[in-house]
Design a protein around this motif. Structure first.
Motif, PDB file in Angstrom:
ATOM      1  N   THR A 179       0.705  -1.102   0.094  1.00  0.00           N
ATOM      2  CA  THR A 179      -0.070  -0.152  -0.047  1.00  0.00           C
ATOM      3  C   THR A 179       0.906   1.086   0.021  1.00  0.00           C
ATOM      4  O   THR A 179       2.203   1.295   0.545  1.00  0.00           O
ATOM      5  N   PRO A 180       0.309   2.451  -0.533  1.00  0.00           N
ATOM      6  CA  PRO A 180       1.178   3.716  -0.352  1.00  0.00           C
ATOM      7  C   PRO A 180       1.691   3.929   0.983  1.00  0.00           C
ATOM      8  O   PRO A 180       2.686   4.464   1.285  1.00  0.00           O
ATOM      9  N   THR A 181       0.908   3.672   2.145  1.00  0.00           N
ATOM     10  CA  THR A 181       1.443   3.814   3.385  1.00  0.00           C
ATOM     11  C   THR A 181       2.372   2.887   3.873  1.00  0.00           C
ATOM     12  O   THR A 181       3.550   3.285   4.696  1.00  0.00           O
ATOM     13  N   GLU A 182       2.483   1.750   3.370  1.00  0.00           N
ATOM     14  CA  GLU A 182       3.747   0.621   3.536  1.00  0.00           C
ATOM     15  C   GLU A 182       4.803   1.031   2.827  1.00  0.00           C
ATOM     16  O   GLU A 182       6.002   1.229   3.423  1.00  0.00           O
ATOM     17  N   VAL A 183       4.599   1.471   1.405  1.00  0.00           N
ATOM     18  CA  VAL A 183       5.700   2.048   0.711  1.00  0.00           C
ATOM     19  C   VAL A 183       6.424   3.294   1.518  1.00  0.00           C
ATOM     20  O   VAL A 183       7.862   3.201   1.662  1.00  0.00           O
ATOM     21  N   GLN A 184       5.755   4.265   2.059  1.00  0.00           N
ATOM     22  CA  GLN A 184       6.287   5.388   2.539  1.00  0.00           C
ATOM     23  C   GLN A 184       6.834   5.062   3.696  1.00  0.00           C
ATOM     24  O   GLN A 184       8.147   5.408   4.239  1.00  0.00           O
ATOM     25  N   ALA A 185       6.414   3.918   4.669  1.00  0.00           N
ATOM     26  CA  ALA A 185       7.138   3.605   5.879  1.00  0.00           C
ATOM     27  C   ALA A 185       8.525   2.627   5.500  1.00  0.00           C
ATOM     28  O   ALA A 185       9.592   3.030   6.385  1.00  0.00           O
ATOM     29  N   ILE A 186       8.418   2.158   4.563  1.00  0.00           N
ATOM     30  CA  ILE A 186       9.701   1.263   4.194  1.00  0.00           C
ATOM     31  C   ILE A 186      10.849   2.049   3.766  1.00  0.00           C
ATOM     32  O   ILE A 186      11.806   2.263   4.217  1.00  0.00           O
ATOM     33  N   ALA A 187      10.247   3.315   3.062  1.00  0.00           N
ATOM     34  CA  ALA A 187      11.276   4.260   2.249  1.00  0.00           C
ATOM     35  C   ALA A 187      11.876   5.319   3.610  1.00  0.00           C
ATOM     36  O   ALA A 187      13.019   5.480   3.718  1.00  0.00           O
ATOM     37  N   ALA A 188      11.093   5.470   4.380  1.00  0.00           N
ATOM     38  CA  ALA A 188      11.361   6.436   5.854  1.00  0.00           C
ATOM     39  C   ALA A 188      12.427   5.623   6.481  1.00  0.00           C
ATOM     40  O   ALA A 188      13.455   6.167   6.896  1.00  0.00           O
ATOM     41  N   THR A 189      12.295   4.231   6.588  1.00  0.00           N
ATOM     42  CA  THR A 189      13.154   3.300   7.410  1.00  0.00           C
ATOM     43  C   THR A 189      14.356   3.273   6.816  1.00  0.00           C
ATOM     44  O   THR A 189      15.572   3.513   7.329  1.00  0.00           O
ATOM     45  N   GLU A 190      14.493   3.148   5.517  1.00  0.00           N
ATOM     46  CA  GLU A 190      15.748   2.937   4.653  1.00  0.00           C
ATOM     47  C   GLU A 190      16.366   4.394   4.504  1.00  0.00           C
ATOM     48  O   GLU A 190      17.613   4.383   4.726  1.00  0.00           O
ATOM     49  N   ALA A 191      15.752   5.478   4.455  1.00  0.00           N
ATOM     50  CA  ALA A 191      16.149   6.806   4.361  1.00  0.00           C
ATOM     51  C   ALA A 191      17.120   7.013   5.770  1.00  0.00           C
ATOM     52  O   ALA A 191      18.115   7.613   5.792  1.00  0.00           O
ATOM     53  N   ALA A 192      16.400   6.663   6.791  1.00  0.00           N
ATOM     54  CA  ALA A 192      16.953   7.030   8.018  1.00  0.00           C
ATOM     55  C   ALA A 192      18.339   6.422   8.450  1.00  0.00           C
ATOM     56  O   ALA A 192      19.332   6.634   9.338  1.00  0.00           O
ATOM     57  N   LYS A 193      18.769   5.130   7.728  1.00  0.00           N
ATOM     58  CA  LYS A 193      19.836   4.467   7.801  1.00  0.00           C
ATOM     59  C   LYS A 193      21.206   5.239   7.038  1.00  0.00           C
ATOM     60  O   LYS A 193      22.144   5.097   7.560  1.00  0.00           O
ATOM     61  N   VAL A 194      20.726   6.178   6.148  1.00  0.00           N
ATOM     62  CA  VAL A 194      21.939   6.785   5.445  1.00  0.00           C
ATOM     63  C   VAL A 194      22.623   7.947   6.239  1.00  0.00           C
ATOM     64  O   VAL A 194      21.893   8.573   6.991  1.00  0.00           O
ATOM     65  N   THR A 195      23.944   7.857   6.259  1.00  0.00           N
ATOM     66  CA  THR A 195      24.660   8.825   6.938  1.00  0.00           C
ATOM     67  C   THR A 195      25.780   9.415   6.245  1.00  0.00           C
ATOM     68  O   THR A 195      26.127  10.578   6.611  1.00  0.00           O
TER      69      THR A 195
END
Length: 113
Positions: free
Chosen positions: A4-20
């Motif tokens: 779902t769009p909500t899950e896509v956003q949640a996955i993207a936000a989790t992955e983005a938070a890993k980037v340093t």
């Protein structure tokens, strides 16, 4: 199974938070971060990434380059600390020319595999 769009956003936000960090590369970094720029004063740059609709956007970073006018950078890399996460081609290659700096903001898709 599509997300779902909500899950896509949640996955993207989790992955983005890993980037340093972001890096510059003279060729495809592959799966290891190969072809990374080198030579003082080059260094990976600290960044944060935000995700909207499955697309990550970094903060702007300024790379200091060693001043080799024949060098051309055509890929960027994304890191979580010392761990290479992935990379993509730059929208246009960057030359190592005066003032021997490259300003970069990267935008890339974040997808679940």
């Amino acid at each position: 199974m599509p997300f779902t769009p909500t899950e896509v956003q949640a996955i993207a936000a989790t992955e983005a938070a890993k980037v340093t960090h972001l890096s510059l590369h003279k060729g495809n970094p592959g799966t290891t971060g190969a072809n990374e720029a080198s030579g003082a004063p080059y260094a990976r740059k600290t960044t944060t990434v935000t995700a909207v609709g499955g697309v990550g956007t970094s903060t702007e970073v300024l790379f200091d380059l060693p001043g080799h006018p024949t060098d051309e950078y055509n890929h960027f890399g994304v890191w979580a600390g010392a761990t290479f996460i992935g990379g993509n081609p730059l929208s246009s290659p960057k030359k190592d020319t005066e003032p021997f700096q490259v300003k970069l903001t990267v935008i890339f898709p974040i997808t679940a595999s």
